[in-house]
Design an enzyme around this catalytic site. Structure first.
Site, mmCIF file in Angstrom:
data_model
loop_
_atom_site.group_PDB
_atom_site.id
_atom_site.type_symbol
_atom_site.label_atom_id
_atom_site.label_comp_id
_atom_site.label_asym_id
_atom_site.label_seq_id
_atom_site.Cartn_x
_atom_site.Cartn_y
_atom_site.Cartn_z
ATOM 1 N N HIS A 164 0.841 -1.206 0.000
ATOM 2 C CA HIS A 164 0.000 0.000 0.000
ATOM 3 C C HIS A 164 0.880 1.262 0.000
ATOM 4 O O HIS A 164 0.621 2.214 -0.724
ATOM 5 C CB HIS A 164 -0.882 0.064 1.263
ATOM 6 C CG HIS A 164 -1.949 -0.983 1.348
ATOM 7 N ND1 HIS A 164 -2.127 -1.780 2.447
ATOM 8 C CD2 HIS A 164 -2.928 -1.331 0.476
ATOM 9 C CE1 HIS A 164 -3.166 -2.587 2.265
ATOM 10 N NE2 HIS A 164 -3.663 -2.335 1.070
ATOM 11 N N LYS A 220 -15.734 -8.118 4.249
ATOM 12 C CA LYS A 220 -14.620 -8.572 5.104
ATOM 13 C C LYS A 220 -14.889 -8.220 6.569
ATOM 14 O O LYS A 220 -15.504 -7.194 6.854
ATOM 15 C CB LYS A 220 -13.318 -7.867 4.706
ATOM 16 C CG LYS A 220 -12.825 -8.172 3.305
ATOM 17 C CD LYS A 220 -11.556 -7.351 3.016
ATOM 18 C CE LYS A 220 -11.023 -7.562 1.621
ATOM 19 N NZ LYS A 220 -9.979 -6.553 1.270
ATOM 20 N N ARG A 237 -2.435 -6.345 -8.223
ATOM 21 C CA ARG A 237 -1.440 -7.412 -8.188
ATOM 22 C C ARG A 237 -1.771 -8.345 -9.348
ATOM 23 O O ARG A 237 -2.631 -8.037 -10.158
ATOM 24 C CB ARG A 237 -1.487 -8.137 -6.848
ATOM 25 C CG ARG A 237 -1.017 -7.261 -5.703
ATOM 26 C CD ARG A 237 -1.369 -7.824 -4.368
ATOM 27 N NE ARG A 237 -2.805 -7.990 -4.259
ATOM 28 C CZ ARG A 237 -3.461 -8.162 -3.115
ATOM 29 N NH1 ARG A 237 -2.818 -8.206 -1.986
ATOM 30 N NH2 ARG A 237 -4.765 -8.300 -3.093
ATOM 31 N N SER A 263 -2.932 -7.929 2.794
ATOM 32 C CA SER A 263 -3.247 -7.758 4.220
ATOM 33 C C SER A 263 -3.774 -9.066 4.823
ATOM 34 O O SER A 263 -3.436 -9.425 5.952
ATOM 35 C CB SER A 263 -4.304 -6.673 4.400
ATOM 36 O OG SER A 263 -3.842 -5.441 3.938
HETATM 37 O O1 PNS Z 1 -8.923 -2.739 0.334
HETATM 38 P P1 PNS Z 1 -10.172 -3.349 -0.243
HETATM 39 O O2 PNS Z 1 -10.929 -4.096 0.839
HETATM 40 O O3 PNS Z 1 -9.898 -4.208 -1.444
HETATM 41 O O4 PNS Z 1 -11.093 -2.114 -0.742
HETATM 42 C C1 PNS Z 1 -12.360 -2.342 -1.311
HETATM 43 C C2 PNS Z 1 -13.167 -1.047 -1.324
HETATM 44 C C3 PNS Z 1 -13.231 -0.445 0.053
HETATM 45 C C4 PNS Z 1 -12.502 -0.054 -2.252
HETATM 46 C C5 PNS Z 1 -14.605 -1.373 -1.843
HETATM 47 O O5 PNS Z 1 -15.175 -2.315 -0.981
HETATM 48 C C6 PNS Z 1 -15.486 -0.125 -1.894
HETATM 49 O O6 PNS Z 1 -15.404 0.637 -2.835
HETATM 50 N N1 PNS Z 1 -16.332 0.082 -0.860
HETATM 51 C C7 PNS Z 1 -17.221 1.244 -0.779
HETATM 52 C C8 PNS Z 1 -18.654 0.855 -1.174
HETATM 53 C C9 PNS Z 1 -18.831 0.868 -2.705
HETATM 54 O O7 PNS Z 1 -18.693 1.878 -3.350
HETATM 55 N N2 PNS Z 1 -19.157 -0.324 -3.250
HETATM 56 C C10 PNS Z 1 -19.414 -0.484 -4.678
HETATM 57 C C11 PNS Z 1 -18.139 -0.619 -5.490
HETATM 58 S S1 PNS Z 1 -18.483 -0.819 -7.198
#
Ligand code: PNS
Length: 170
Positions: A18, A42, A98, A136
């Site tokens: 990150h 998660k 990745r 993570s």
């Molecule tokens: O680090 P991560 O867990 O891969 O991040 C995922 C994240 C937080 C970017 C994704 O879950 C997200 O965008 N959450 C906010 C809610 C949202 O907008 N969901 C629709 C995405 S198309």
């Protein structure tokens, strides 16, 4: 015009991968907003406030190490990512990519976010090859089974993860 980019994630915990993406992203935009949130699919090891404080602490000194103008803000959000990006006045959303395993999920998210607002572009960055495998989820798993997580996170984050694992064992 100031170009703002958001880098969203759950950062549970923030890894060296990150941090490498944050450095690269800071070169691309005038203002980088790191958005810490909770991924609905998660169960986090650290609370949102703990993750926010951890990311803030770890990125505090990044700008001083860069040769370009640099502004990095770290905030939390509890909304759609696209609404967060709009509120921040961002023109790009940055995601780390990745190898193939990430592709399907990222492809879907980028596609759906494009439908929500086609003016905000998702940009994928690749961390340094030496940091590519870091996840993570695996950092937490290695720590839970007593392995050494020092190659994957900063010393401060390693201590936080070890403390949390030890507390959960008690
Ligand atoms: O680090 P991560 O867990 O891969 O991040 C995922 C994240 C937080 C970017 C994704 O879950 C997200 O965008 N959450 C906010 C809610 C949202 O907008 N969901 C629709 C995405 S198309």
């Amino acid at each position: 015009m100031i170009r703002t980019g958001v880098y969203p994630g759950s950062f549970d915990p923030v890894t060296l991968g990150h941090i490498d993406i944050i450095r690269r992203a800071a070169h691309l935009v005038d203002r980088l907003v790191i958005g810490v949130t909770t991924n609905a699919s998660k169960t986090p090891m650290f609370t949102l406030d703990e993750r926010l404080a951890m990311v803030r602490r770890e990125v505090e000194s990044i700008c001083a190490t860069l040769t370009v103008e640099c502004e990095i803000d770290v905030v939390s959000f509890d909304s759609l990512l696209m609404h967060f990006a709009e509120r921040e006045g961002a023109s790009i959303i940055i995601r780390g990519l990745r190898a193939v395993a990430d592709f399907e999920y990222e492809y879907q998210m980028a596609g759906m976010n494009q439908q929500l607002n086609d003016d905000i572009e998702t940009v994928f960055l690749m961390a340094d090859v030496s940091l590519q495998p870091i996840a993570s989820r695996l950092v937490k798993e290695i720590a839970i089974y007593g392995g050494d997580i020092a190659p994957f996170v900063t010393p401060g984050v390693a201590a936080d993860v070890r403390d949390r694992v030890n507390r959960q064992k008690r």
